[in-house]
Design an enzyme around this catalytic site. Structure first.
Site, PDB file in Angstrom:
ATOM      1  N   ILE A  15      -8.752  -0.163  -5.432  1.00  0.00           N
ATOM      2  CA  ILE A  15      -9.204  -0.219  -6.815  1.00  0.00           C
ATOM      3  C   ILE A  15     -10.248  -1.303  -7.003  1.00  0.00           C
ATOM      4  O   ILE A  15     -11.283  -1.085  -7.649  1.00  0.00           O
ATOM      5  CB  ILE A  15      -7.997  -0.356  -7.762  1.00  0.00           C
ATOM      6  CG1 ILE A  15      -7.207   0.961  -7.710  1.00  0.00           C
ATOM      7  CG2 ILE A  15      -8.457  -0.652  -9.181  1.00  0.00           C
ATOM      8  CD1 ILE A  15      -5.910   0.958  -8.438  1.00  0.00           C
ATOM      9  N   GLU A  34     -11.083 -11.732  -2.030  1.00  0.00           N
ATOM     10  CA  GLU A  34      -9.915 -11.109  -1.417  1.00  0.00           C
ATOM     11  C   GLU A  34      -9.113 -12.167  -0.666  1.00  0.00           C
ATOM     12  O   GLU A  34      -9.679 -12.955   0.095  1.00  0.00           O
ATOM     13  CB  GLU A  34     -10.386  -9.989  -0.469  1.00  0.00           C
ATOM     14  CG  GLU A  34      -9.357  -9.489   0.525  1.00  0.00           C
ATOM     15  CD  GLU A  34      -8.080  -8.964  -0.122  1.00  0.00           C
ATOM     16  OE1 GLU A  34      -8.174  -8.204  -1.113  1.00  0.00           O
ATOM     17  OE2 GLU A  34      -6.978  -9.319   0.357  1.00  0.00           O
ATOM     18  N   THR A  43      -1.460  -2.676  -0.396  1.00  0.00           N
ATOM     19  CA  THR A  43      -0.934  -1.329  -0.577  1.00  0.00           C
ATOM     20  C   THR A  43      -1.928  -0.243  -0.168  1.00  0.00           C
ATOM     21  O   THR A  43      -1.534   0.836   0.257  1.00  0.00           O
ATOM     22  CB  THR A  43      -0.528  -1.149  -2.052  1.00  0.00           C
ATOM     23  OG1 THR A  43       0.314  -2.239  -2.419  1.00  0.00           O
ATOM     24  CG2 THR A  43       0.219   0.151  -2.280  1.00  0.00           C
ATOM     25  N   HIS A  52      -3.634  13.203  -5.109  1.00  0.00           N
ATOM     26  CA  HIS A  52      -2.665  13.915  -5.946  1.00  0.00           C
ATOM     27  C   HIS A  52      -3.335  14.807  -6.982  1.00  0.00           C
ATOM     28  O   HIS A  52      -4.450  14.541  -7.417  1.00  0.00           O
ATOM     29  CB  HIS A  52      -1.752  12.911  -6.646  1.00  0.00           C
ATOM     30  CG  HIS A  52      -0.822  12.216  -5.709  1.00  0.00           C
ATOM     31  ND1 HIS A  52       0.261  12.855  -5.140  1.00  0.00           N
ATOM     32  CD2 HIS A  52      -0.818  10.944  -5.227  1.00  0.00           C
ATOM     33  CE1 HIS A  52       0.894  11.999  -4.345  1.00  0.00           C
ATOM     34  NE2 HIS A  52       0.273  10.836  -4.372  1.00  0.00           N
ATOM     35  N   ARG A 313       5.195  -0.718  -3.478  1.00  0.00           N
ATOM     36  CA  ARG A 313       4.607  -0.245  -4.730  1.00  0.00           C
ATOM     37  C   ARG A 313       4.657  -1.383  -5.741  1.00  0.00           C
ATOM     38  O   ARG A 313       5.712  -1.992  -5.936  1.00  0.00           O
ATOM     39  CB  ARG A 313       5.405   0.931  -5.311  1.00  0.00           C
ATOM     40  CG  ARG A 313       5.659   2.098  -4.364  1.00  0.00           C
ATOM     41  CD  ARG A 313       6.697   2.995  -4.994  1.00  0.00           C
ATOM     42  NE  ARG A 313       7.082   4.130  -4.170  1.00  0.00           N
ATOM     43  CZ  ARG A 313       7.965   4.110  -3.183  1.00  0.00           C
ATOM     44  NH1 ARG A 313       8.562   2.961  -2.856  1.00  0.00           N
ATOM     45  NH2 ARG A 313       8.263   5.198  -2.509  1.00  0.00           N
ATOM     46  N   SER A 347       0.974   4.624  -7.217  1.00  0.00           N
ATOM     47  CA  SER A 347       0.501   5.996  -7.162  1.00  0.00           C
ATOM     48  C   SER A 347       0.410   6.547  -8.586  1.00  0.00           C
ATOM     49  O   SER A 347       1.318   6.336  -9.379  1.00  0.00           O
ATOM     50  CB  SER A 347       1.497   6.814  -6.341  1.00  0.00           C
ATOM     51  OG  SER A 347       1.083   8.149  -6.253  1.00  0.00           O
ATOM     52  N   CYS A 409     -11.537   4.004  23.257  1.00  0.00           N
ATOM     53  CA  CYS A 409     -10.186   4.456  22.918  1.00  0.00           C
ATOM     54  C   CYS A 409     -10.047   5.888  23.389  1.00  0.00           C
ATOM     55  O   CYS A 409     -10.665   6.791  22.837  1.00  0.00           O
ATOM     56  CB  CYS A 409      -9.951   4.352  21.412  1.00  0.00           C
ATOM     57  SG  CYS A 409      -8.519   5.291  20.810  1.00  0.00           S
ATOM     58  N   CYS A 411      -7.371   7.914  23.419  1.00  0.00           N
ATOM     59  CA  CYS A 411      -6.573   8.844  22.612  1.00  0.00           C
ATOM     60  C   CYS A 411      -7.377   9.484  21.486  1.00  0.00           C
ATOM     61  O   CYS A 411      -7.176  10.640  21.156  1.00  0.00           O
ATOM     62  CB  CYS A 411      -5.370   8.132  22.007  1.00  0.00           C
ATOM     63  SG  CYS A 411      -4.219   7.464  23.231  1.00  0.00           S
TER      64      CYS A 411
END
Lengths: 487, 416, 126
Positions: A15, A34, A43, A52, A313, A347, A409, A411
């Site tokens: 955000i 930060e 989070t 969503h 959360r 969320s 890397c 993988c």
């Protein structure tokens, strides 16, 4: 810094980065402070990565409106910011009449929220969409999608930085004082002077609010544990599948979410905890997740799990109430002048990140003149990666730049060129996990067994960070204890 | 992109298996071959194994890993065998098309035969029921070994080691020699997983305690490891919570298993054995895809490099045969009882073979026998059998087409 | 007279040896399937020998470390001393595999051998 900043954003989560990016459209001096040494400290780096649809949220709420808006914008935004995403659709699966009742309520709520592409489907269609998932019927949400939350956060941040926003890391806000109409902010070891502050401090948004004069809010940290399955099982789950919350048995049901790389996330659990950054996984919950996972995939074994992790959360509802409150996006000029607070941004914060940012700007614009910059560039591009190309294109890419032919890397087929890109640009990686989440190395089956030593060497060579100082992720997470020989 | 280069044999991996196979093929007149190695130097895992014990049977010397590798690398160079380092194979098909990338470009080979020699990787922390945050200071033993021996990087000062396999034991000694304090080695089984020699020379010599039937259940610390919780375990290897003890430390070394590296094998649709983690092979070490063979740790994890070289040389002879004409069909299934896994999983009639397996638990005077249709094909008594030492049981050529079973038994666990 | 048990590690048979001692002298050994086992037991219980494998510092090399071993094992009792000495050594690149880095370690008559080749770091003047 001689002239004060116009805006300081506290927190470079998804955000904070979205707010930074949207603010960079205007003639404003913007900085982001930060606390962590790099992005991905909170989070935003510990979630399911779901875009969503908005049918879980209460009609009329900010969550509902901004989620639906965010979902709608996601295709264009990810195209502009060069972030992979996929509209997989999503299933909420039910078995009995009570479940069907809940699904019908969800359908209705979704319709009221303006969610497109929702319908109830029967057993046959469910089998076709997700053959491995058990259920009698389901709510199918066509607009739900998945995104890599690290790529999304980094893209917003890079675009903001590219458009002039300054990012300060290892800069937690410890004090804030009003002085001559400005905020004097102590962030890390320095003081910033800023006309406005935007509180995007996530898990600490209540404490930051208090520092900025606004009391009365409390974040209730609520941990969700996950584990991640080996990508070899990816064909079991083409799209997210959630069970209907079964209020009778008291369980919330365990969510299954695929990632873009084909790993399946099992979780998150739900547990109120004391510390906002208590990201520990626990035996009882992990065992529960495995049991629940086995109910859907009976042959699941512990060895299919490649990694366990937890997110927290930042909830505004405590353990006695449960459920959800709404996003708090507010100004309180009386006690906290020239601050916009974002509190309780759980969320669908990821999905709604850009509409949330635009809501912040709307609030800002009520008082502050906002002049658009002609040179704002909404396009941010990642350099091309070998892994996405056909052999013929790979050959051409390597001929053009040999660093694309050096696999670091194994993988995930991440090359020296990919690592170099993550160690350059406007927001290069500063920690090992910062590098991991930007370029994708260490995230595959062997979890860094092959590539970790190479990445550390490249961070030294290309990133200029000597290994004695290199952090794994958080502050004080030194990886090493010096050299074997002083040479 | 250029046309694929035609090759008789493409070898994936320039470690002990790949190098030995290449040399043996060359000696048998197979010259149209290439070795593809992803590291900047060939030698595989041997490059970081600076401890000795390599070459005891083959050269009757106790060499270090790099010295052992040189015994193969020098002849490979002298023979002019094509070896590409810094080259990673990114694709393998069932039709034996090999795609490889390096800074020189992308190359494809169309091989008549492919030898899988990619070795193995380590089981990571995520696969373990070990909970907590994700602090810095958790390393698998091989990664720690690479840091200390190749990269001049010290991983920590107060060390707990989980797993008493050879690599964990070797690192216990290595880190002690470099001034770290190894607090203990914790092993979930009731017996050490590594060789007795290593228990003596890596733990006893340095008074490092070995805690059998124990495991680590929790990690403490959010940024850097601060402690681990260890627990005793019951016969089903479940932790006993009442025995939990908190051990302050700053580093956890994990030596909890090696897994054959079969990403490319999966890509080619090769059938894997869920017990070994490697390809299902017949007695010619041919996988379920014709013309693709496997040897070394990619097939099944070995203890001794000398064995890997021998297996690779045997495989080279089969590949040379294959290039001249198809190999016999192998329909006879092989299973094991009282032992972990048996390689090869399929046999043919009329040709002698060697069956390799690990005993399930340490036993004195273990009788191992291969049985077919109630008939004993071969029986040996092993004075000291341990899961840490692979057993090789030669069997005669078979006339019968029934399945073969390898049985291990002793006085405590008699054969049925 | 004292009795000690140990596992022989010369070969995979791993014989469980039972050894009798008078003071520091081995008077008998049972459990060994071959005579080398008895020799091993004698040595291991009176003066255990160990080789030492570690890394020494390299100056001017492509790599900072050169792995080493000894030409023959030395008494375990001298191990710490030997390691401390080796860890104080710096050798100059180039180093060839098998090169003798130290002729006589601690006067014990064993050589310190390089087990790695370390090319000299070329400093290009562009």
């Amino acid at each position: 810094m001689d002239r004060p900043l116009d805006i300081t954003i506290i927190g470079a989560g998804v955000i904070g980065c979205a707010v930074a990016r949207e603010l960079s459209r205007y003639h404003l001096r913007v900085a982001v402070a930060e606390a962590h040494p790099d992005l991905f400290g909170g989070t935003s780096a510990r979630n399911s990565g779901v875009i969503h649809a908005g049918f879980h949220n209460a009609p009329g709420s900010l969550m509902a409106r901004l989620c639906v808006e965010g979902n709608r914008l996601f295709s264009d935004l990810t195209a502009h910011l060069d972030v992979p995403m996929r509209r997989t659709g999503k299933l909420v699966v039910g078995f009995d009449d009570e479940d069907r009742g809940h699904l019908l309520s969800m359908l209705e709520r979704g319709r009221r929220n303006g969610v497109p592409g929702l319908k109830l489907i029967g057993r046959d269609e469910l089998r076709k969409l997700a053959p491995a998932v058990a259920g009698e019927f389901a709510l199918y949400s066509a607009s739900t999608g998945i995104v890599d939350p690290f790529q999304w956060t980094w893209a917003l941040a890079e675009n903001a930085a590219q458009n002039g926003v300054r990012f300060l890391f290892s800069s937690p806000l410890t004090a804030a004082v009003r002085r001559d109409g400005l905020w004097a902010l102590t962030v890390g070891s320095r003081t910033l002077y800023s006309r406005w502050v935007i509180n995007c401090a996530g898990l600490f948004s209540d404490k930051v609010a208090a520092l900025l004069g606004l009391t009365g809010y409390e974040i209730y940290p609520c941990r969700g544990e996950y584990f991640l399955l080996d990508e070899r099982l990816s064909s079991l789950l083409p799209l997210p599948a959630y069970p209907v919350p079964n209020y009778r048995t008291g369980g919330l049901g365990i969510h299954l979410t695929p990632t873009l790389e084909g790993n399946i996330l099992i979780g998150p659990s739900t547990e109120y905890i004391d510390g906002p950054t208590d990201w520990r996984t626990t035996a009882p919950t992990q065992e529960m997740l495995l049991r629940e996972g086995r109910r859907i995939f009976p042959s699941l074994s512990r060895s299919d799990c490649i990694r366990a992790f937890a997110g927290v959360r930042p909830k505004l509802t405590g353990p006695d109430r449960g459920g959800y409150d709404d996003f708090v996006i507010c100004r309180r000029e009386d006690v906290s002048p020239r601050v916009i607070h974002l509190i309780g941004m759980e969320s669908p914060g990821l999905t709604a990140s850009v509409p949330i940012a635009r809501e912040v700007i709307r609030l800002l614009g009520l008082t502050e003149p906002l002049v658009e910059r002609a040179d704002f560039d909404p396009i941010r591009q990642r350099p091309v990666s070998l892994r996405h190309l056909s052999p013929a294109s790979q050959a051409r890419l390597i001929a053009d730049n040999p660093d694309h032919g050096e696999i670091v890397c194994r993988c995930r087929t991440i090359t020296r060129a990919d690592v170099a890109a993550a160690l350059s640009g406007p927001l290069p990686a500063r920690t090992l996990t910062g590098l991991k989440y930007r370029c994708g190395a260490m995230m595959g089956r062997c979890q860094g067994g092959y590539c970790q030593t190479r990445l550390v060497a490249l961070i030294e060579e290309l990133g200029g960070i000597p290994r004695e100082q290199l952090l794994y992720g958080p502050a004080d997470s030194r990886l090493f204890a010096g050299k074997v020989r002083d040479v | 992109m250029n046309e694929p280069i035609l090759k008789d044999v493409v070898i994936l991996g320039g470690g002990p298996a790949g190098l030995a196979a290449a040399l043996a093929l060359h000696e048998q007149g197979v010259r149209d071959l290439v070795i593809l190695e992803r590291e900047p130097e060939a030698g595989g895992i041997l490059r970081q194994c600076i401890h000795d014990g390599f070459g005891l049977t083959r050269f009757h010397e106790a060499l270090t890993g790099p010295e052992y590798a040189k015994r193969f690398l020098d002849p490979v160079r002298a023979a002019g065998i094509e070896l590409h380092t810094g080259t990673t194979v990114t694709g393998l098909t069932a039709q034996r098309l090999v795609t490889a990338v390096s800074h020189r470009g992308l190359t494809q080979y169309q091989a008549r035969a492919v030898i899988l020699a990619m070795g193995c990787r380590e089981r990571a922390a995520g696969a373990l029921p070990m909970y907590g945050a994700r602090p810095a200071g958790v390393f698998t033993a091989g990664v720690a070994q690479a840091y200390v021996n190749l990269y001049n990087t010290m991983v920590g000062r107060e060390i707990v080691i989980l797993g008493s396999g050879d690599i964990g034991l070797i690192m216990a000694r290595r880190l002690t020699l470099e001034g770290a304090h190894v607090l203990g080695v914790y092993e979930i089984l009731p017996h050490p997983s590594g060789l007795p020699r290593n228990v003596t020379q890596c733990l006893d010599d340095f008074h490092i305690p070995l805690h059998l039937s124990h495991t680590v259940t929790k990690l403490h610390g959010a940024a850097r490891l601060e402690a681990v919780t260890v627990c005793a375990v019951d016969e089903q290897r479940r932790p006993l919570p009442e025995t939990a003890a908190r051990i302050p430390c700053d580093t956890l070394i994990l030596s909890v298993g090696l897994i054959p590296e079969n990403e490319l094998s999966r890509m080619a649709g090769i059938e894997l054995d869920s017990q070994t983690g490697g390809p299902v092979v017949d007695q010619f070490l041919q996988t379920t895809v014709p013309g693709i063979f496997a040897a070394g740790n990619v097939l099944h994890v070995h203890d001794v490099a000398d064995d890997v070289s021998a297996e690779a040389e045997f495989l080279a002879a089969q590949v040379a045969r294959y290039l001249a004409g198809p190999l016999p069909h192998c329909p006879i299934a092989v299973t094991g009882r009282g032992c972990g896994h048996v390689v090869p999983q399929r046999l043919c009639r009329g040709e002698a073979a060697v069956l390799s397996f690990r005993p399930a638990a340490p036993r004195r005077h273990l009788v191992v026998e291969a049985v077919q249709d109630g008939q004993t094909l071969c029986r040996r008594t092993i004075p000291y059998a341990t899961p840490a030492q692979m057993v090789h049981l030669p069997i005669p050529d078979l006339a019968d087409g029934s399945p073969v079973e390898v049985c291990c038994y002793d006085d405590e666990n008699p054969a049925v | 007279m004292t009795t000690k048990t140990l596992l022989c590690n010369l070969c995979p048979n791993c014989c469980a040896l039972t050894v009798t001692l008078e003071g520091d002298t081995v008077t008998g050994c049972t459990g060994n399937l071959c005579t080398q086992g008895a020799d091993f037991a004698r040595q291991e219980l009176t003066m255990p020998l160990r080789n030492v494998t570690t890394s020494v510092a390299v100056s001017g090399g492509l790599y900072p470390l050169c792995s080493v071993r000894l030409s023959a094992p030395i008494p375990l009792s001298r191990l710490t001393e030997a390691v401390d000495l080796l860890h104080g050594l710096t050798v100059t690149a180039p180093v060839a595999m098998g090169q003798v880095l130290l002729e006589d370690l601690l006067g014990l008559g064993v050589q310190v051998l390089s087990t790695r080749s370390v090319p000299a770091l070329q400093i290009r003047r562009d």
